[in-house]
Structure formats: structure tokens, C-alpha cells
Design a protein around this motif. Sequence first.
Motif, PDB file in Angstrom:
ATOM      1  N   ALA A 157      27.036  33.354  46.493  1.00 48.39           N
ATOM      2  CA  ALA A 157      28.332  33.689  47.095  1.00 48.39           C
ATOM      3  C   ALA A 157      28.220  34.936  47.962  1.00 48.39           C
ATOM      4  O   ALA A 157      28.775  35.000  49.065  1.00 48.39           O
ATOM      5  N   LEU A 158      27.489  35.934  47.469  1.00 53.60           N
ATOM      6  CA  LEU A 158      27.315  37.157  48.250  1.00 53.60           C
ATOM      7  C   LEU A 158      26.512  36.897  49.521  1.00 53.60           C
ATOM      8  O   LEU A 158      26.830  37.425  50.587  1.00 53.60           O
ATOM      9  N   ALA A 159      25.480  36.057  49.428  1.00 48.40           N
ATOM     10  CA  ALA A 159      24.665  35.750  50.607  1.00 48.40           C
ATOM     11  C   ALA A 159      25.495  35.028  51.668  1.00 48.40           C
ATOM     12  O   ALA A 159      25.415  35.338  52.856  1.00 48.40           O
ATOM     13  N   ILE A 160      26.306  34.068  51.235  1.00 47.89           N
ATOM     14  CA  ILE A 160      27.176  33.352  52.174  1.00 47.89           C
ATOM     15  C   ILE A 160      28.147  34.325  52.817  1.00 47.89           C
ATOM     16  O   ILE A 160      28.353  34.332  54.029  1.00 47.89           O
ATOM     17  N   GLY A 161      28.746  35.189  51.995  1.00 51.29           N
ATOM     18  CA  GLY A 161      29.727  36.138  52.505  1.00 51.29           C
ATOM     19  C   GLY A 161      29.143  37.123  53.495  1.00 51.29           C
ATOM     20  O   GLY A 161      29.779  37.484  54.474  1.00 51.29           O
ATOM     21  N   PRO A 204      46.525  52.955  31.558  1.00 50.95           N
ATOM     22  CA  PRO A 204      45.749  53.644  32.593  1.00 50.95           C
ATOM     23  C   PRO A 204      44.236  53.455  32.416  1.00 50.95           C
ATOM     24  O   PRO A 204      43.491  53.586  33.357  1.00 50.95           O
ATOM     25  N   LEU A 205      43.799  53.124  31.195  1.00 49.92           N
ATOM     26  CA  LEU A 205      42.379  52.896  30.958  1.00 49.92           C
ATOM     27  C   LEU A 205      41.960  51.473  31.314  1.00 49.92           C
ATOM     28  O   LEU A 205      40.778  51.174  31.352  1.00 49.92           O
ATOM     29  N   ASP A 206      42.917  50.587  31.540  1.00 48.04           N
ATOM     30  CA  ASP A 206      42.644  49.204  31.913  1.00 48.04           C
ATOM     31  C   ASP A 206      42.871  49.076  33.409  1.00 48.04           C
ATOM     32  O   ASP A 206      43.928  49.461  33.905  1.00 48.04           O
ATOM     33  N   LYS A 207      41.872  48.552  34.122  1.00 50.89           N
ATOM     34  CA  LYS A 207      42.060  48.407  35.566  1.00 50.89           C
ATOM     35  C   LYS A 207      41.225  47.268  36.111  1.00 50.89           C
ATOM     36  O   LYS A 207      40.255  46.826  35.493  1.00 50.89           O
ATOM     37  N   VAL A 208      41.633  46.805  37.283  1.00 49.07           N
ATOM     38  CA  VAL A 208      40.922  45.763  38.007  1.00 49.07           C
ATOM     39  C   VAL A 208      40.411  46.387  39.295  1.00 49.07           C
ATOM     40  O   VAL A 208      41.187  46.963  40.056  1.00 49.07           O
ATOM     41  N   GLU A 209      39.106  46.282  39.524  1.00 53.70           N
ATOM     42  CA  GLU A 209      38.482  46.863  40.705  1.00 53.70           C
ATOM     43  C   GLU A 209      37.955  45.740  41.594  1.00 53.70           C
ATOM     44  O   GLU A 209      37.054  45.002  41.187  1.00 53.70           O
ATOM     45  N   PRO A 210      38.506  45.583  42.796  1.00 58.09           N
ATOM     46  CA  PRO A 210      37.999  44.550  43.705  1.00 58.09           C
ATOM     47  C   PRO A 210      36.553  44.856  44.097  1.00 58.09           C
ATOM     48  O   PRO A 210      36.204  46.005  44.356  1.00 58.09           O
ATOM     49  N   ILE A 211      35.718  43.843  44.103  1.00 57.98           N
ATOM     50  CA  ILE A 211      34.335  43.996  44.567  1.00 57.98           C
ATOM     51  C   ILE A 211      34.225  43.423  45.969  1.00 57.98           C
ATOM     52  O   ILE A 211      33.828  44.109  46.888  1.00 57.98           O
ATOM     53  N   ASP A 212      34.603  42.160  46.155  1.00 62.72           N
ATOM     54  CA  ASP A 212      34.574  41.549  47.484  1.00 62.72           C
ATOM     55  C   ASP A 212      35.239  40.190  47.458  1.00 62.72           C
ATOM     56  O   ASP A 212      35.552  39.659  46.393  1.00 62.72           O
ATOM     57  N   SER A 213      35.439  39.634  48.644  1.00 71.12           N
ATOM     58  CA  SER A 213      36.076  38.331  48.790  1.00 71.12           C
ATOM     59  C   SER A 213      35.558  37.673  50.051  1.00 71.12           C
ATOM     60  O   SER A 213      35.423  38.339  51.079  1.00 71.12           O
ATOM     61  N   TYR A 214      35.245  36.378  49.956  1.00 65.33           N
ATOM     62  CA  TYR A 214      34.662  35.651  51.084  1.00 65.33           C
ATOM     63  C   TYR A 214      35.271  34.260  51.203  1.00 65.33           C
ATOM     64  O   TYR A 214      35.454  33.576  50.194  1.00 65.33           O
ATOM     65  N   ALA A 215      35.536  33.846  52.430  1.00 63.77           N
ATOM     66  CA  ALA A 215      35.909  32.454  52.678  1.00 63.77           C
ATOM     67  C   ALA A 215      34.667  31.600  52.431  1.00 63.77           C
ATOM     68  O   ALA A 215      33.544  32.039  52.692  1.00 63.77           O
ATOM     69  N   LEU A 216      34.861  30.411  51.894  1.00 63.08           N
ATOM     70  CA  LEU A 216      33.732  29.494  51.668  1.00 63.08           C
ATOM     71  C   LEU A 216      33.623  28.545  52.862  1.00 63.08           C
ATOM     72  O   LEU A 216      34.465  27.663  53.021  1.00 63.08           O
ATOM     73  N   PRO A 217      32.617  28.715  53.701  1.00 69.65           N
ATOM     74  CA  PRO A 217      32.529  27.917  54.923  1.00 69.65           C
ATOM     75  C   PRO A 217      32.313  26.427  54.672  1.00 69.65           C
ATOM     76  O   PRO A 217      32.713  25.597  55.478  1.00 69.65           O
ATOM     77  N   ASN A 218      31.717  26.083  53.542  1.00 66.38           N
ATOM     78  CA  ASN A 218      31.477  24.672  53.249  1.00 66.38           C
ATOM     79  C   ASN A 218      32.625  24.022  52.469  1.00 66.38           C
ATOM     80  O   ASN A 218      32.574  22.837  52.165  1.00 66.38           O
ATOM     81  N   VAL A 219      33.660  24.811  52.147  1.00 67.82           N
ATOM     82  CA  VAL A 219      34.834  24.284  51.457  1.00 67.82           C
ATOM     83  C   VAL A 219      36.060  24.872  52.161  1.00 67.82           C
ATOM     84  O   VAL A 219      36.609  25.889  51.733  1.00 67.82           O
TER      85      VAL A 219
END
Length: 165
Positions: free
Chosen positions: A27-31, A57-72
Motif C-alpha cells: 500500500a505504501l509503495a503504491i501510494g 487525553p491519553l487515548d488518541k488516533v494519529e494519522p499516518i497516511d492515506s492513498y487512493a487505490l489506482p487498481n480499485v
Amino acid sequence: MTVVSLPTTLAPSRSMAIAVVGGLACALAIGKALPVTMDTISGALAPLCATAAESSPLDKVEPIDSYALPNVPGKRVTIVRVFYGPGGFSRPHRHAGSVTAYITKGEIRSQLGGGPVETFGVGQSFFEPPGSTHLVSANASTTEPAELIAVFVADEGAQLTTLLE
């Protein structure tokens, strides 16, 4: 189709971890091959990150990345890190699309609607099919933190997490 045989010395949970890491790498390579703007990434992650404000405050969500899937066409893979402080948890919720979670620290308790409560440790993973109700998502420890990496595959522009009443 190529079939790969794993040595019998690998435990099923390790095989699953290898598959998850391989999927993340693909997924990272495609992105990386696609031009993606920060506005696109921010727009895709905003609904998920907004839910983090409703927890400790000790619970959190950290975005790493997001990519469109070119084959889907119309689908996007989004990767986030979820941190739970000691005793931390998420309210019952549902996710758009499919989610695979990989535990990177501590132990996570999880229960999908109709299933048993299960505990997953470092190196283990679990899968949430589209439309599943995630009744329990919590740190199994009241003294140590826990974290996981979640990989979403959902429709472009979908709200990734919906809290349940």
C-alpha cells in the motif's frame, strides 16, 4: 496464481503478521507512486480524527497516511496509529469498509458484535469486515499503554468511524 508455502515452524499469528506487514508495504509503495496533496489526506482523515477528541487525553488516533487505490477506482487505503493509555478504550463504533488492526504495543481487548471478547498481543492482528459493530476496543491493561496500527480500505470520502449510541 503463485502459491507460497511458509515453513511449518512459523506460527499462524506470525504468518498473519507477515501478511499484514507485506500488505502495508504494498500500500505504501503504491501510494508513493501517486501524487497526493495534503488537502486530500486531511479530508480523508478528518472524520476519523474527530472521534479521538471524545476519549481520554491519553487515548488518541494519529494519522499516518492515506492513498487512493489506482487498481480499485473509488477506494482508498488509510493507515492510522491508535494509542490507548492505561485502561483506555473507544466507545462502541462501526467503520466504513474493511479494517485490519496490528498490535504494536501492549494488549488490546476487542469484540465484534455477536462474537466473543478476545485479547490480542504484540505481533497479532484482527480483521473487521465492512459494517461490523465494534463493541469493545480497549487496552487490556490498567497500568501500561497499548497501541495498534489500523489499515482501512473504504470508499473515497467515507466517514471512517461512526460512534454508536
